[in-house]
Design a protein around this motif. Structure first.
Motif, PDB file in Angstrom:
ATOM      1  N   MET A   1      -4.928   9.475  -2.813  1.00 38.31           N
ATOM      2  CA  MET A   1      -6.346   9.669  -2.347  1.00 38.31           C
ATOM      3  C   MET A   1      -7.066  10.560  -4.445  1.00 38.31           C
ATOM      4  SD  MET A   1      -9.356  10.242  -1.237  1.00 38.31           S
ATOM      5  CE  MET A   1     -11.103  10.452  -0.835  1.00 38.31           C
ATOM      6  N   PRO A   2      -7.668  10.017  -4.708  1.00 35.90           N
ATOM      7  CA  PRO A   2      -8.109  10.312  -5.615  1.00 35.90           C
ATOM      8  C   PRO A   2      -8.458  11.885  -6.148  1.00 35.90           C
ATOM      9  CG  PRO A   2      -8.776   8.151  -5.703  1.00 35.90           C
ATOM     10  CD  PRO A   2      -8.248   8.681  -4.731  1.00 35.90           C
ATOM     11  N   THR A   3      -8.605  13.303  -6.897  1.00 32.84           N
ATOM     12  CA  THR A   3      -8.853  13.941  -7.028  1.00 32.84           C
ATOM     13  C   THR A   3      -9.976  13.885  -7.189  1.00 32.84           C
ATOM     14  OG1 THR A   3      -7.899  13.727  -9.102  1.00 32.84           O
ATOM     15  CG2 THR A   3      -7.197  15.132  -8.376  1.00 32.84           C
ATOM     16  N   ILE A   4     -10.647  14.882  -6.245  1.00 30.93           N
ATOM     17  CA  ILE A   4     -12.111  15.042  -6.274  1.00 30.93           C
ATOM     18  C   ILE A   4     -12.720  16.603  -5.670  1.00 30.93           C
ATOM     19  CG2 ILE A   4     -12.633  12.731  -5.729  1.00 30.93           C
ATOM     20  CD1 ILE A   4     -13.346  13.211  -2.622  1.00 30.93           C
ATOM     21  N   SER A   5     -13.501  17.050  -6.472  1.00 38.03           N
ATOM     22  CA  SER A   5     -13.999  18.054  -6.190  1.00 38.03           C
ATOM     23  C   SER A   5     -15.350  18.280  -4.663  1.00 38.03           C
ATOM     24  CB  SER A   5     -15.169  18.601  -7.317  1.00 38.03           C
ATOM     25  OG  SER A   5     -15.513  20.439  -6.487  1.00 38.03           O
ATOM     26  N   ALA A   6     -14.573  18.641  -3.630  1.00 42.14           N
ATOM     27  CA  ALA A   6     -14.706  19.387  -2.772  1.00 42.14           C
ATOM     28  C   ALA A   6     -15.573  20.058  -2.473  1.00 42.14           C
ATOM     29  CB  ALA A   6     -14.058  18.811  -1.070  1.00 42.14           C
ATOM     30  N   GLY A   7     -17.375  19.834  -1.455  1.00 40.92           N
ATOM     31  CA  GLY A   7     -17.984  21.548  -1.197  1.00 40.92           C
ATOM     32  C   GLY A   7     -17.918  21.907   0.501  1.00 40.92           C
TER      33      GLY A   7
ATOM     34  N   ASP B   1      -7.988   4.911   0.750  1.00 41.55           N
ATOM     35  CA  ASP B   1      -6.628   5.793   1.737  1.00 41.55           C
ATOM     36  C   ASP B   1      -7.219   4.997   2.884  1.00 41.55           C
ATOM     37  OD1 ASP B   1      -5.677   7.080   0.049  1.00 41.55           O
ATOM     38  OD2 ASP B   1      -6.575   8.948   0.604  1.00 41.55           O
ATOM     39  N   PHE B   2      -8.340   5.211   3.633  1.00 37.83           N
ATOM     40  CA  PHE B   2      -9.103   3.990   4.882  1.00 37.83           C
ATOM     41  C   PHE B   2      -8.663   2.841   5.016  1.00 37.83           C
ATOM     42  CE2 PHE B   2     -12.137   2.138   7.427  1.00 37.83           C
ATOM     43  CZ  PHE B   2     -11.884   3.199   9.339  1.00 37.83           C
ATOM     44  N   GLU B   3      -9.208   2.442   3.781  1.00 34.69           N
ATOM     45  CA  GLU B   3      -8.968   0.391   3.858  1.00 34.69           C
ATOM     46  C   GLU B   3      -7.976   0.174   3.631  1.00 34.69           C
ATOM     47  OE1 GLU B   3     -13.234  -0.682   1.805  1.00 34.69           O
ATOM     48  OE2 GLU B   3     -11.970  -0.852   0.719  1.00 34.69           O
ATOM     49  N   GLN B   4      -7.055   0.689   3.135  1.00 34.19           N
ATOM     50  CA  GLN B   4      -5.274   0.736   2.506  1.00 34.19           C
ATOM     51  C   GLN B   4      -4.620   1.013   4.105  1.00 34.19           C
ATOM     52  OE1 GLN B   4      -4.240   0.026   0.043  1.00 34.19           O
ATOM     53  NE2 GLN B   4      -2.111   0.700  -0.560  1.00 34.19           N
ATOM     54  N   GLN B   5      -4.708   1.813   5.053  1.00 31.23           N
ATOM     55  CA  GLN B   5      -4.182   1.907   6.604  1.00 31.23           C
ATOM     56  C   GLN B   5      -4.973   0.663   7.270  1.00 31.23           C
ATOM     57  OE1 GLN B   5      -3.771   6.310   8.108  1.00 31.23           O
ATOM     58  NE2 GLN B   5      -4.496   5.308  10.276  1.00 31.23           N
TER      59      GLN B   5
ATOM     60  N   GLY C   1       4.532 -10.493  -0.436  1.00 22.44           N
ATOM     61  CA  GLY C   1       5.489  -9.536  -0.849  1.00 22.44           C
ATOM     62  C   GLY C   1       4.866  -8.558  -1.356  1.00 22.44           C
ATOM     63  N   LEU C   2       3.409  -8.549  -1.622  1.00 20.62           N
ATOM     64  CA  LEU C   2       2.385  -7.391  -1.891  1.00 20.62           C
ATOM     65  C   LEU C   2       2.914  -5.919  -1.047  1.00 20.62           C
ATOM     66  CD1 LEU C   2      -1.247  -9.198  -1.575  1.00 20.62           C
ATOM     67  CD2 LEU C   2       0.257  -8.621  -3.505  1.00 20.62           C
ATOM     68  N   ASP C   3       3.193  -5.347  -2.230  1.00 20.12           N
ATOM     69  CA  ASP C   3       3.607  -3.853  -2.222  1.00 20.12           C
ATOM     70  C   ASP C   3       1.780  -2.764  -1.435  1.00 20.12           C
ATOM     71  OD1 ASP C   3       4.938  -2.013  -1.345  1.00 20.12           O
ATOM     72  OD2 ASP C   3       5.612  -1.078  -3.478  1.00 20.12           O
ATOM     73  N   ILE C   4       2.540  -3.079   0.134  1.00 19.46           N
ATOM     74  CA  ILE C   4       1.159  -1.910   1.100  1.00 19.46           C
ATOM     75  C   ILE C   4       1.460  -0.911   1.862  1.00 19.46           C
ATOM     76  CG2 ILE C   4       1.221  -4.462   2.584  1.00 19.46           C
ATOM     77  CD1 ILE C   4      -1.456  -3.079   3.111  1.00 19.46           C
ATOM     78  N   ARG C   5       1.218   0.136   1.845  1.00 17.40           N
ATOM     79  CA  ARG C   5       1.757   1.143   1.874  1.00 17.40           C
ATOM     80  C   ARG C   5       0.637   1.930   2.418  1.00 17.40           C
ATOM     81  NH1 ARG C   5       5.152   3.154  -2.982  1.00 17.40           N
ATOM     82  NH2 ARG C   5       6.735   1.417  -2.680  1.00 17.40           N
ATOM     83  N   LEU C   6       0.781   2.835   3.481  1.00 13.24           N
ATOM     84  CA  LEU C   6       0.470   3.936   3.868  1.00 13.24           C
ATOM     85  C   LEU C   6      -0.635   4.547   2.851  1.00 13.24           C
ATOM     86  CD1 LEU C   6       2.278   4.717   7.473  1.00 13.24           C
ATOM     87  CD2 LEU C   6      -0.063   4.279   7.070  1.00 13.24           C
ATOM     88  N   PRO C   7      -1.428   5.304   2.990  1.00 10.06           N
ATOM     89  CA  PRO C   7      -1.731   6.290   2.308  1.00 10.06           C
ATOM     90  C   PRO C   7      -1.050   7.594   1.593  1.00 10.06           C
ATOM     91  CG  PRO C   7      -3.361   5.940   3.424  1.00 10.06           C
ATOM     92  CD  PRO C   7      -2.583   5.684   4.783  1.00 10.06           C
ATOM     93  N   GLN C   8      -1.369   7.514   0.403  1.00 14.60           N
ATOM     94  CA  GLN C   8       0.001   8.691   0.008  1.00 14.60           C
ATOM     95  C   GLN C   8      -0.839  10.116  -0.233  1.00 14.60           C
ATOM     96  OE1 GLN C   8       3.577   8.540   0.308  1.00 14.60           O
ATOM     97  NE2 GLN C   8       3.275   6.786   1.405  1.00 14.60           N
ATOM     98  N   PRO C   9       0.015  11.264   0.484  1.00 13.70           N
ATOM     99  CA  PRO C   9      -0.919  12.229  -0.384  1.00 13.70           C
ATOM    100  C   PRO C   9      -0.700  12.320  -2.461  1.00 13.70           C
ATOM    101  CG  PRO C   9       1.048  13.496   0.465  1.00 13.70           C
ATOM    102  CD  PRO C   9       0.454  11.558   0.664  1.00 13.70           C
ATOM    103  N   THR C  10      -2.094  12.553  -2.920  1.00 15.48           N
ATOM    104  CA  THR C  10      -1.913  13.526  -3.984  1.00 15.48           C
ATOM    105  C   THR C  10      -1.785  14.171  -4.183  1.00 15.48           C
ATOM    106  OG1 THR C  10      -4.320  13.460  -4.559  1.00 15.48           O
ATOM    107  CG2 THR C  10      -3.245  11.497  -4.334  1.00 15.48           C
ATOM    108  N   ILE C  11      -0.806  15.392  -5.164  1.00 17.70           N
ATOM    109  CA  ILE C  11      -1.048  16.698  -5.616  1.00 17.70           C
ATOM    110  C   ILE C  11      -2.206  16.492  -7.122  1.00 17.70           C
ATOM    111  CG2 ILE C  11       1.057  18.231  -5.972  1.00 17.70           C
ATOM    112  CD1 ILE C  11       2.191  16.524  -4.689  1.00 17.70           C
TER     113      ILE C  11
END
Length: 408
Positions: free
Chosen positions: A1-7, A96-100, A398-408
């Protein structure tokens, strides 16, 4: 998930039952005012109303991201909605939702995926298409890099003779291209997608005896070796053998020849199978072939089929003489159903000898065809063939499709 500012999140009631968690978000400054197509920083134009994007659920509650996106003006693409780092263009779901969702659809039917992800089943296909397009864009031309031996074939995906043309890389064991339709014009699109270096790397093209393959290969890769599949070569004689059997069976029934009809019972599958694969009952029926039909037509036809099947496994020099003798024998058999494929084999003799010499076959592509057929059944209900092709690429390329990964 890209870094975003949340309220500050808030909870609302879902009209379909349960809770919906609403999280106000906005991109960081570095990700704002970007064109959604080219990603360049551009001038803001105006601001739209509040929109929501579906994100991965929190427990049993749905999670929605909320933001009022601006529109921007791009010198190349005009006025467009600004790029959202958490969602793809023209999508109401987060990345992330579409990836899963796409990963689940690779392994499960669409009905199960729509229930698990709590989404409309009609949206699963477009989600797979967007994810597949993104993964292919990330891989870039590397999907086609260095294909030295390729196989091409068509696969039906709907009633009414509607086909998909599929190209497989034999060495890397994956589907590298698929397109709706069949014929030389469709196969041309594959070669148009390649760079000159990728064109030059192709040394072998395998496929069946379809007439549209040879002219297309000749136009784009005249120096490539054209290889016929051994299974299809034998299938020409197998089809002819079955025609001989049907002709003799119908003739015996019209003439009231009970002796011949009794002898031919159980022969239908016995003549089409390899001798080592016969059951006891089929072996017993097979023993009556010698005297079946005038001058043993059925037995002679079976002999020619077996000779063709075995000579494909012999060394090249031995097979060259045997194939010449086989063509002469089949052409003079005085069995019209056998003479016709003999003419075809005489015409394709250089390709058949090349098949024996190089040892390539279309078995890899035929194996993928089974997997593609299973994918078509899983994709039952996809109204657009582009969504089906996207699912095929996700499962077989052979496309590298993975579960969403957490971003730090």
């Amino acid at each position: 998930m890209p870094t975003i500012s949340a309220g500050v999140p808030r909870i609302e009631k879902d009209p379909h039952g349960g809770d919906v968690v609403i999280v106000p978000v906005r991109p960081y400054a570095k990700d704002m005012d970007r064109c959604t197509r080219c990603g360049k920083h551009v001038r803001p134009y105006d601001r739209l109303g509040v929109r929501r994007w579906r994100h991965l659920d929190i427990g049993c509650a749905r999670l929605m991201l909320e933001y009022a996106p601006p529109r921007v003006t791009c010198a190349d693409h005009g006025v467009t909605v600004a790029m959202m780092p958490w969602a793809r263009r023209k999508s109401t779901y987060t990345r992330d939702f579409e990836q899963q969702t796409a990963l689940l659809n690779v392994h499960a039917p669409r009905s199960a995926v729509s229930r698990l992800m709590r989404m409309d089943w009609k949206s699963v296909g477009p989600v797979c298409r967007r994810v597949a397009d993104d993964l292919r864009a990330e891989q870039g031309p590397g999907l086609f890099d260095g294909p030295r031996s390729i196989g091409v074939d068509e696969t039906s995906h709907r009633k009414g003779h509607t086909y998909i043309t599929v190209v497989v890389d034999h060495e890397r064991h994956r589907v590298i291209w698929a397109h709706d339709g069949v014929g030389g014009d469709v196969f041309d699109l594959f070669f148009k997608a390649l760079t000159p270096e990728q064109h030059a790397s192709i040394r072998v093209v395998t496929g069946d005896g379809a007439r549209w393959i040879d002219p297309c290969v000749g136009r784009w890769r005249p120096n490539a070796e054209r290889v016929l599949d051994g299974f299809h070569i034998v299938s020409w004689m197998t089809d002819a053998l079955d025609k001989v059997r049907k002709l003799l069976w119908n003739q015996a029934r019209r003439d009231g020849d009970e002796k011949t009809t009794k002898r031919m019972r159980g022969v239908k599958y016995a003549v089409l199978k390899n001798p080592g694969d016969l059951t006891d009952r089929q072996s017993e029926a097979f023993g009556n072939l010698r005297n079946t039909g005038p001058k043993g037509q059925l037995y002679r036809s079976w002999q020619l089929k077996e000779l063709l099947r075995t000579l494909l496994k012999h060394p090249l020099e031995q097979a060259r003489g045997e194939l010449r003798h086989w063509v002469f024998r089949a052409s003079h058999s005085r069995i019209p159903e056998i003479v016709e494929p003999a003419k075809k084999i005489r015409r394709r003799r250089p390709d058949i000898l090349r098949t024996i010499q190089l040892g390539y076959s279309n078995a890899r592509l035929e194996a993928f065809n089974n997997r593609i057929k299973a994918t078509i059944r899983m994709a039952y209900g996809f109204h657009r063939v582009t969504n089906l092709i996207a699912l095929i690429m996700l499962r077989c390329s052979g496309l590298d499709i993975r579960l969403p990964q957490p971003t730090i």
